[in-house]
Motif scaffolding. Structure first.
Motif, PDB file in Angstrom:
ATOM      1  N   SER A  71      37.841 -69.698  27.687  1.00 22.16           N
ATOM      2  CA  SER A  71      38.171 -68.505  26.909  1.00 22.16           C
ATOM      3  C   SER A  71      39.674 -68.260  27.002  1.00 22.16           C
ATOM      4  CB  SER A  71      37.416 -67.297  27.456  1.00 22.16           C
ATOM      5  OG  SER A  71      37.924 -66.952  28.746  1.00 22.16           O
ATOM      6  N   HIS A  72      40.175 -67.326  26.187  1.00 20.45           N
ATOM      7  CA  HIS A  72      41.607 -67.024  26.226  1.00 20.45           C
ATOM      8  C   HIS A  72      42.023 -66.479  27.598  1.00 20.45           C
ATOM      9  CE1 HIS A  72      42.465 -67.836  22.026  1.00 20.45           C
ATOM     10  NE2 HIS A  72      41.392 -67.159  21.682  1.00 20.45           N
ATOM     11  N   ILE A  73      41.195 -65.638  28.187  1.00 22.48           N
ATOM     12  CA  ILE A  73      41.505 -65.113  29.525  1.00 22.48           C
ATOM     13  C   ILE A  73      41.533 -66.255  30.547  1.00 22.48           C
ATOM     14  CG2 ILE A  73      40.374 -63.937  31.453  1.00 22.48           C
ATOM     15  CD1 ILE A  73      42.063 -62.029  30.075  1.00 22.48           C
ATOM     16  N   GLU A  74      40.568 -67.145  30.474  1.00 20.58           N
ATOM     17  CA  GLU A  74      40.544 -68.275  31.404  1.00 20.58           C
ATOM     18  C   GLU A  74      41.759 -69.176  31.203  1.00 20.58           C
ATOM     19  OE1 GLU A  74      35.687 -68.729  31.915  1.00 20.58           O
ATOM     20  OE2 GLU A  74      36.711 -69.663  30.208  1.00 20.58           O
ATOM     21  N   ILE A  75      42.133 -69.384  29.954  1.00 23.53           N
ATOM     22  CA  ILE A  75      43.335 -70.172  29.674  1.00 23.53           C
ATOM     23  C   ILE A  75      44.557 -69.494  30.278  1.00 23.53           C
ATOM     24  CG2 ILE A  75      44.876 -70.957  27.830  1.00 23.53           C
ATOM     25  CD1 ILE A  75      42.366 -71.339  26.085  1.00 23.53           C
ATOM     26  N   ALA A  76      44.624 -68.158  30.186  1.00 19.77           N
ATOM     27  CA  ALA A  76      45.768 -67.428  30.732  1.00 19.77           C
ATOM     28  C   ALA A  76      45.932 -67.681  32.223  1.00 19.77           C
ATOM     29  CB  ALA A  76      45.607 -65.928  30.462  1.00 19.77           C
ATOM     30  N   VAL A  77      44.843 -67.648  32.942  1.00 23.85           N
ATOM     31  CA  VAL A  77      44.891 -67.833  34.397  1.00 23.85           C
ATOM     32  C   VAL A  77      45.297 -69.270  34.743  1.00 23.85           C
ATOM     33  CG1 VAL A  77      43.522 -67.799  36.521  1.00 23.85           C
ATOM     34  CG2 VAL A  77      43.216 -65.996  34.802  1.00 23.85           C
ATOM     35  N   VAL A  78      44.705 -70.226  34.055  1.00 19.53           N
ATOM     36  CA  VAL A  78      44.955 -71.638  34.371  1.00 19.53           C
ATOM     37  C   VAL A  78      46.358 -72.061  33.937  1.00 19.53           C
ATOM     38  CG1 VAL A  78      44.244 -74.010  33.886  1.00 19.53           C
ATOM     39  CG2 VAL A  78      42.520 -72.253  34.330  1.00 19.53           C
ATOM     40  N   TRP A 314      42.382 -60.978  26.339  1.00 17.34           N
ATOM     41  CA  TRP A 314      41.077 -60.320  26.306  1.00 17.34           C
ATOM     42  C   TRP A 314      40.747 -59.845  24.898  1.00 17.34           C
ATOM     43  CZ3 TRP A 314      39.716 -55.189  25.202  1.00 17.34           C
ATOM     44  CH2 TRP A 314      38.381 -54.844  25.463  1.00 17.34           C
ATOM     45  N   LEU A 315      41.728 -59.284  24.208  1.00 24.45           N
ATOM     46  CA  LEU A 315      41.499 -58.836  22.834  1.00 24.45           C
ATOM     47  C   LEU A 315      41.084 -60.005  21.945  1.00 24.45           C
ATOM     48  CD1 LEU A 315      44.521 -56.403  22.338  1.00 24.45           C
ATOM     49  CD2 LEU A 315      42.102 -55.768  22.292  1.00 24.45           C
ATOM     50  N   MET A 316      41.752 -61.140  22.088  1.00 25.08           N
ATOM     51  CA  MET A 316      41.391 -62.305  21.281  1.00 25.08           C
ATOM     52  C   MET A 316      39.994 -62.799  21.633  1.00 25.08           C
ATOM     53  SD  MET A 316      44.964 -64.419  20.717  1.00 25.08           S
ATOM     54  CE  MET A 316      45.273 -64.753  22.444  1.00 25.08           C
ATOM     55  N   GLY A 322      44.765 -60.450  16.832  1.00 23.94           N
ATOM     56  CA  GLY A 322      45.829 -60.194  17.803  1.00 23.94           C
ATOM     57  C   GLY A 322      47.237 -60.468  17.326  1.00 23.94           C
ATOM     58  N   ARG A 323      47.482 -60.467  16.025  1.00 26.94           N
ATOM     59  CA  ARG A 323      48.842 -60.726  15.557  1.00 26.94           C
ATOM     60  C   ARG A 323      49.805 -59.638  16.044  1.00 26.94           C
ATOM     61  NH1 ARG A 323      49.096 -61.777   9.259  1.00 26.94           N
ATOM     62  NH2 ARG A 323      51.307 -61.773   9.812  1.00 26.94           N
ATOM     63  N   HIS A 324      49.420 -58.375  15.874  1.00 27.69           N
ATOM     64  CA  HIS A 324      50.274 -57.259  16.298  1.00 27.69           C
ATOM     65  C   HIS A 324      50.431 -57.260  17.821  1.00 27.69           C
ATOM     66  CE1 HIS A 324      52.105 -53.294  16.177  1.00 27.69           C
ATOM     67  NE2 HIS A 324      51.185 -52.817  16.974  1.00 27.69           N
TER      68      HIS A 324
END
Length: 412
Positions: A71-78, A314-316, A322-324
Motif C-alpha cells: 500500500s502507499h503507507i507501506e511504501i512510505a515506510v519502506v 493514507w489518503l491515496m 491526492g493531487r492537492h
C-alpha cells in the motif's frame, strides 16, 4: 482515534531494509563507478543482484508483475528506510524514474506491452525513461509540448528535442511524450509511446553535467530524428498523455519525499554524532545553543515531513487521487529536507563541505528535489488556485448539522 502505529510485519520489513542498505549498499558510496553522472549501469546491476538475493527488489510493484503489492503507507515506510543511502533506492529498484514508470505502465499498458517493456524493468534487468521535458517546450508546463508525431495510418514518425531525460544512456524501455499532429486517420494531441531504446531515430547527444549524481547514468539530451514507430507502439490512447501523466504525479511526488526523508535522516544522524564528539570552547559543540537549536529544528522538520508523507499516503490508500494534498506535501517537504541537510553541513563545519562524510553528497543530491516533479513555486500556484476555486479545509464552512466539514469525506 487516529492510529499512527504500523504492523509488526511492516516494522520488521523496514528494519530489514535499513540493515540491508547499511550493510550492503553504503560501502558502494565510495565505489569509483559512482561517477559525476551517477552510478553506472554496471554498478546498478551489481547492487540490484544483492537486493534480489535479499528479497528486497521492486517491493512497491503490484504482485501481478512480481512485486509485493505494498500500500502507499507501506511504501512510505519502506522507501524511507531505503533512502538511508542515495544508492539504496537504486539497488532496490524503487528509484526515479523507474519507480514512476513502473507505476504508470502497470496502470495502462497492454498485456503484450507489459511482457516486453514492464516486466524486465520490474525484475531489474533493464531500465526505463520518461521522455517529456524539452529545452524550450514541455517542463513544468507540459502543455508547451513541441515534439511532434506524424501519423500516416500505420506508423508514427516522431521528431523533437528532449533534455533532462534521466537515465537515457543505456535504458531499454522508453516512454515518449509527443504531440500527434492533426491527420485524416484518427485523433490527435499529446500522446505516449513505448519503444526500445536502441530503435533507430533515438539519438543521445550527450549527458548533461549536473549537481546531483544519484540517478543512474545521469540526465541526457535526446533528439528524436525521424523516429518511426508502428501504431502498436501507442501507450494508451492518442491525445490522452496529460491524463495518464496525472495518474503518475501524486504517487511519484510522494515516493520522492519518502526516499529523501531517509537521506535527510542519515545526514541528521551524522550531524548528531559529530555534535556529541566535536568540542569547541570547552564543551561538545552540541551543548552550544546555536548547534542544539539547529539539531532541534532538524528533528522538527523530519517529524513534520514524515507526518505529511504518511497522511498523504493514507489518503491515496483511501482511494483519493491526492493531487492537492501531494502538492502541499511535496512543496513543504522538499524545502524542509533541504534545510535539514543544509544545517547538517553547518553543524559539521569544515568537513561538511568535503567528502569526508556522505553529507555533502546528500546535500548536492537533495537540492534538485525542490525542482523535480514540479518546483515548489508551481505547486504553490496550484495550491492557491485550488483554494480559491474550491475553498480550504480550514475555512469555517459548517455542514447542515452545524459541524465542520470533515477533512476526508469520500474518495474522489
Amino acid at each position: 482515534m487516529i492510529d499512527f502505529s504500523i504492523s509488526p510485519e511492516l516494522a520488521a520489513l523496514a528494519a530489514r531494509t535499513r540493515k540491508f542498505v547499511i550493510d550492503e549498499i553504503v560501502p558502494y558510496e565510495r565505489d569509483p563507478r559512482l561517477t559525476q553522472h551517477g552510478p553506472t549501469d554496471e554498478l546498478r546491476q551489481e547492487m540490484v543482484e544483492k537486493a534480489r538475493a535479499a528479497d528486497l527488489l521492486s517491493l512497491q510493484c503490484p504482485t501481478t508483475f512480481g512485486g509485493k503489492g505494498l500500500s502507499h503507507i507501506e511504501i512510505a515506510v519502506v522507501l524511507e528506510a531505503s533512502g538511508w543511502s542515495t544508492l539504496g533506492p537504486v539497488a532496490m529498484n524503487c528509484a526515479a524514474p523507474d519507480e514512476g514508470n513502473m507505476y504508470i505502465l502497470s496502470k495502462i499498458c497492454r498485456p503484450d506491452q507489459a511482457e516486453r517493456w514492464l516486466k524486465p524493468v520490474v525484475q531489474g534487468h533493464q531500465r526505463s525513461v520518461f521522455a517529456m521535458t524539452e529545452p524550450e517546450g514541455a517542463g513544468s508546463d507540459p502543455a508547451q509540448l513541441k515534439t511532434e508525431a506524424l501519423f500516416d495510418g500505420s506508423h508514427f514518425t516522431i521528431n523533437g528535442l528532449k533534455w533532462l531525460i534521466t537515465g537515457a544512456n543505456g535504458a531499454k524501455t522508453w516512454i515518449i511524450m509527443a504531440r500527434v499532429l492533426p491527420n485524416s486517420h484518427g485523433p490527435d494531441g499529446p500522446t505516449l509511446f513505448l519503444c526500445d531504446g536502441d530503435t533507430p531515430g533515438i539519438e543521445i547527444e550527450r549527458v548533461m553535467n549536473s549537481m546531483d549524481r544519484n540517478y543512474v547514468e545521469g540526465h541526457g539530451v535526446v533528439r528524436f530524428n525521424n523516429l518511426k514507430l508502428p501504431a502498436s507502439a501507442l501507450l494508451g490512447e492518442v491525445g490522452q498523455a496529460f491524463r495518464y501523466a496525472q495518474m503518475r504525479l501524486a504517487p511519484a511526488r510522494m515516493t520522492h519525499c519518502m526516499r529523501w526523508l531517509g537521506a535527510a535522516a542519515r545526514a541528521h544522524s551524522i550531524a548528531i554524532e559529530h555534535a556529541r564528539t566535536r568540542t569547541a570552547f570547552g564543551k561538545p559543540i552540541g551543548e552550544h545553543q546555536g548547534v542544539s537549536f539547529m539539531l532541534a529544528q532538524n528533528e522538527i522538520d523530519l517529524k513534520v515531513s514524515r507526518l505529511l508523507t504518511w497522511q498523504t499516503a493514507w489518503l491515496m490508500d483511501q482511494g483519493i487521487k491526492g493531487r492537492h494534498e501531494s502538492s502541499i506535501a511535496k512543496s513543504e517537504i522538499s524545502e524542509r529536507l533541504f534545510q535539514v541537510t543544509d544545517r547538517c553541513v553547518q553543524v559539521l563545519g569544515g568537513i561538511g563541505v568535503t567528502d569526508e562524510t556522505v553529507v555533502e553528497m546528500i546535500y548536492r543530491d537533495m537540492r534538485p528535489f525542490r525542482l523535480y516533479d514540479g518546483p515548489t513555486e508551481v505547486h504553490k500556484y496550484a495550491i492557491g488556485r485550488q483554494i480559491l476555486r474550491q475553498g480550504s479545509e480550514f475555512e469555517a464552512t459548517p455542514t447542515a448539522d452545524g459541524l465542520p466539514i470533515p477533512y476526508v469525506k469520500a474518495a474522489e
